[in-house]
Write an enzyme that holds these catalytic residues in place. Structure first.
Site, PDB file in Angstrom:
ATOM      1  N   HIS A 132       3.759   7.075   3.974  1.00  0.00           N
ATOM      2  CA  HIS A 132       4.731   5.978   3.840  1.00  0.00           C
ATOM      3  C   HIS A 132       4.303   5.052   2.713  1.00  0.00           C
ATOM      4  O   HIS A 132       3.183   5.129   2.215  1.00  0.00           O
ATOM      5  CB  HIS A 132       4.891   5.201   5.152  1.00  0.00           C
ATOM      6  N   HIS A 168       0.836  -1.220   0.000  1.00  0.00           N
ATOM      7  CA  HIS A 168       0.000   0.000   0.000  1.00  0.00           C
ATOM      8  C   HIS A 168       0.864   1.262   0.000  1.00  0.00           C
ATOM      9  O   HIS A 168       2.030   1.233   0.350  1.00  0.00           O
ATOM     10  CB  HIS A 168      -0.962   0.028   1.193  1.00  0.00           C
ATOM     11  N   GLU A 191       7.556   0.923   5.260  1.00  0.00           N
ATOM     12  CA  GLU A 191       6.975  -0.147   6.098  1.00  0.00           C
ATOM     13  C   GLU A 191       7.191  -1.462   5.370  1.00  0.00           C
ATOM     14  O   GLU A 191       7.104  -1.525   4.128  1.00  0.00           O
ATOM     15  CB  GLU A 191       5.477   0.127   6.280  1.00  0.00           C
TER      16      GLU A 191
HETATM   17  C1  LIG Z   1      -2.572   1.077   9.808  1.00  0.00           C
HETATM   18  C2  LIG Z   1      -1.554   0.305  10.591  1.00  0.00           C
HETATM   19  C3  LIG Z   1      -0.190   0.227   9.908  1.00  0.00           C
HETATM   20  C4  LIG Z   1      -0.334  -0.651   8.649  1.00  0.00           C
HETATM   21  O1  LIG Z   1      -0.680  -1.838   8.897  1.00  0.00           O
HETATM   22  O2  LIG Z   1      -0.181  -0.209   7.511  1.00  0.00           O
HETATM   23  C5  LIG Z   1       0.379   1.588   9.617  1.00  0.00           C
HETATM   24  O3  LIG Z   1       0.712   1.984   8.535  1.00  0.00           O
HETATM   25  S1  LIG Z   1       0.502   2.551  11.042  1.00  0.00           S
HETATM   26  C6  LIG Z   1       1.158   4.152  10.401  1.00  0.00           C
HETATM   27  C7  LIG Z   1       1.562   5.066  11.530  1.00  0.00           C
HETATM   28  N1  LIG Z   1       2.731   4.546  12.244  1.00  0.00           N
HETATM   29  C8  LIG Z   1       3.982   4.985  11.960  1.00  0.00           C
HETATM   30  O4  LIG Z   1       4.206   5.855  11.130  1.00  0.00           O
HETATM   31  C9  LIG Z   1       5.092   4.318  12.760  1.00  0.00           C
HETATM   32  C10 LIG Z   1       6.461   4.762  12.303  1.00  0.00           C
HETATM   33  N2  LIG Z   1       6.605   6.209  12.401  1.00  0.00           N
HETATM   34  C11 LIG Z   1       7.379   6.788  13.402  1.00  0.00           C
HETATM   35  O5  LIG Z   1       7.984   6.130  14.233  1.00  0.00           O
HETATM   36  C12 LIG Z   1       7.446   8.308  13.383  1.00  0.00           C
HETATM   37  O6  LIG Z   1       6.330   8.818  12.679  1.00  0.00           O
HETATM   38  C13 LIG Z   1       8.759   8.844  12.713  1.00  0.00           C
HETATM   39  C14 LIG Z   1       8.878   8.378  11.270  1.00  0.00           C
HETATM   40  C15 LIG Z   1       9.974   8.416  13.528  1.00  0.00           C
HETATM   41  C16 LIG Z   1       8.676  10.360  12.699  1.00  0.00           C
HETATM   42  O7  LIG Z   1       8.565  10.821  14.023  1.00  0.00           O
HETATM   43  P1  LIG Z   1       8.145  12.347  14.290  1.00  0.00           P
HETATM   44  O8  LIG Z   1       8.117  12.518  15.764  1.00  0.00           O
HETATM   45  O9  LIG Z   1       6.919  12.664  13.514  1.00  0.00           O
HETATM   46  O10 LIG Z   1       9.232  13.255  13.645  1.00  0.00           O
HETATM   47  P2  LIG Z   1      10.792  13.267  13.888  1.00  0.00           P
HETATM   48  O11 LIG Z   1      11.213  14.662  14.080  1.00  0.00           O
HETATM   49  O12 LIG Z   1      11.250  12.239  14.874  1.00  0.00           O
HETATM   50  O13 LIG Z   1      11.254  12.789  12.428  1.00  0.00           O
HETATM   51  C17 LIG Z   1      12.575  12.429  12.187  1.00  0.00           C
HETATM   52  C18 LIG Z   1      12.847  12.784  10.745  1.00  0.00           C
HETATM   53  O14 LIG Z   1      11.933  12.010   9.913  1.00  0.00           O
HETATM   54  C19 LIG Z   1      11.176  12.915   9.116  1.00  0.00           C
HETATM   55  N3  LIG Z   1       9.854  12.320   8.960  1.00  0.00           N
HETATM   56  C20 LIG Z   1       8.866  12.256   9.877  1.00  0.00           C
HETATM   57  N4  LIG Z   1       7.791  11.607   9.362  1.00  0.00           N
HETATM   58  C21 LIG Z   1       8.123  11.282   8.092  1.00  0.00           C
HETATM   59  C22 LIG Z   1       7.444  10.612   7.015  1.00  0.00           C
HETATM   60  N5  LIG Z   1       6.194  10.164   7.180  1.00  0.00           N
HETATM   61  N6  LIG Z   1       8.080  10.451   5.841  1.00  0.00           N
HETATM   62  C23 LIG Z   1       9.347  10.920   5.665  1.00  0.00           C
HETATM   63  N7  LIG Z   1      10.077  11.577   6.635  1.00  0.00           N
HETATM   64  C24 LIG Z   1       9.447  11.738   7.825  1.00  0.00           C
HETATM   65  C25 LIG Z   1      11.160  14.225   9.851  1.00  0.00           C
HETATM   66  O15 LIG Z   1      10.910  15.283   8.953  1.00  0.00           O
HETATM   67  C26 LIG Z   1      12.549  14.246  10.404  1.00  0.00           C
HETATM   68  O16 LIG Z   1      13.431  14.569   9.360  1.00  0.00           O
HETATM   69  P3  LIG Z   1      14.744  15.457   9.682  1.00  0.00           P
HETATM   70  O17 LIG Z   1      14.188  16.729  10.263  1.00  0.00           O
HETATM   71  O18 LIG Z   1      15.418  15.610   8.353  1.00  0.00           O
HETATM   72  O19 LIG Z   1      15.525  14.642  10.693  1.00  0.00           O
HETATM   73 CO   LIG Z   2       0.873   1.267   6.506  1.00  0.00          CO
END
Ligand SMILES: CC[C@@H](C(=O)O)C(=O)SCCNC(=O)CCNC(=O)[C@H](O)C(C)(C)COP(=O)(O)OP(=O)(O)OC[C@H]1O[C@@H](n2cnc3c(N)ncnc32)[C@H](O)[C@@H]1OP(=O)(O)O
Ligand SMILES: [Co+2]
Length: 136
Positions: free
Chosen positions: A79, A7, A130
């Protein structure tokens, strides 16, 4: 190692509005909303002939989608999910390559009732990836 694209996930600020738009404007088939507190999301799937679109709304204050929407209030691509047949082996290869597995590093059960992991976007060229385990 990689199988099908399972997905593409879109974060939306208003799931009901997104469902209406996909159903009415795009004529899509959309599943019923599923609340997954362990993931901090309410999710629906838009069925496509070759994959699915996962529409995600924040569920609870600690939701990853809430954090995403704080930066992108209108929503956006969140994602993508690839299928693998051996999640432990895929995880080991990723860890060995230095990639960070998010959360406590162990799989959670995803929306399809199968184990999933997430790889830190910083280790996947800026995209949150993912992996979902499917049977071979
Ligand atoms: C429906 C259930 C399941 C399925 O079966 O399909 C799912 O899909 S559940 C979906 C929701 N769950 C998750 O997303 C779990 C994993 N995600 C995480 O752990 C956090 O969202 C994250 C990715 C660690 C981000 O954490 P956050 O606190 O929002 O921000 P940070 O400041 O820690 O981010 C670090 C860094 O990553 C960039 N970032 C954040 N989100 C994304 C994204 N979606 N895509 C790409 N990049 C992302 C953020 O901009 C930061 O970048 P830098 O500033 O350059 O470090
Ligand atoms: Co998902």
């Amino acid at each position: 190692m990689l199988g099908r694209l399972n997905h593409v996930a879109l974060a939306v600020p208003d799931l009901a509005a997104a469902i209406r738009s996909y159903e009415k404007t795009l004529g899509a088939t959309v599943s019923v909303p599923l609340m997954l507190p362990e993931h901090g999301v309410t999710v629906v799937f838009v069925e496509l002939p070759n994959t699915k679109i996962e529409l995600l709304e924040a569920l609870g204050p600690a939701s990853p989608i809430a954090a995403f929407l704080a930066k992108s209030p209108k929503g956006g691509m969140h994602h993508i999910c690839y299928e693998v047949t051996d999640l432990p082996a895929a995880t080991a290869r990723l860890v060995e390559s230095g990639a960070r597995i998010l959360g406590d590093g162990t799989p959670k059960i995803g929306a399809h009732g199968r184990p999933v992991i997430f790889i830190h976007p910083g280790d996947m060229f800026g995209t949150l990836i993912e992996l979902e385990e499917v049977s071979p």
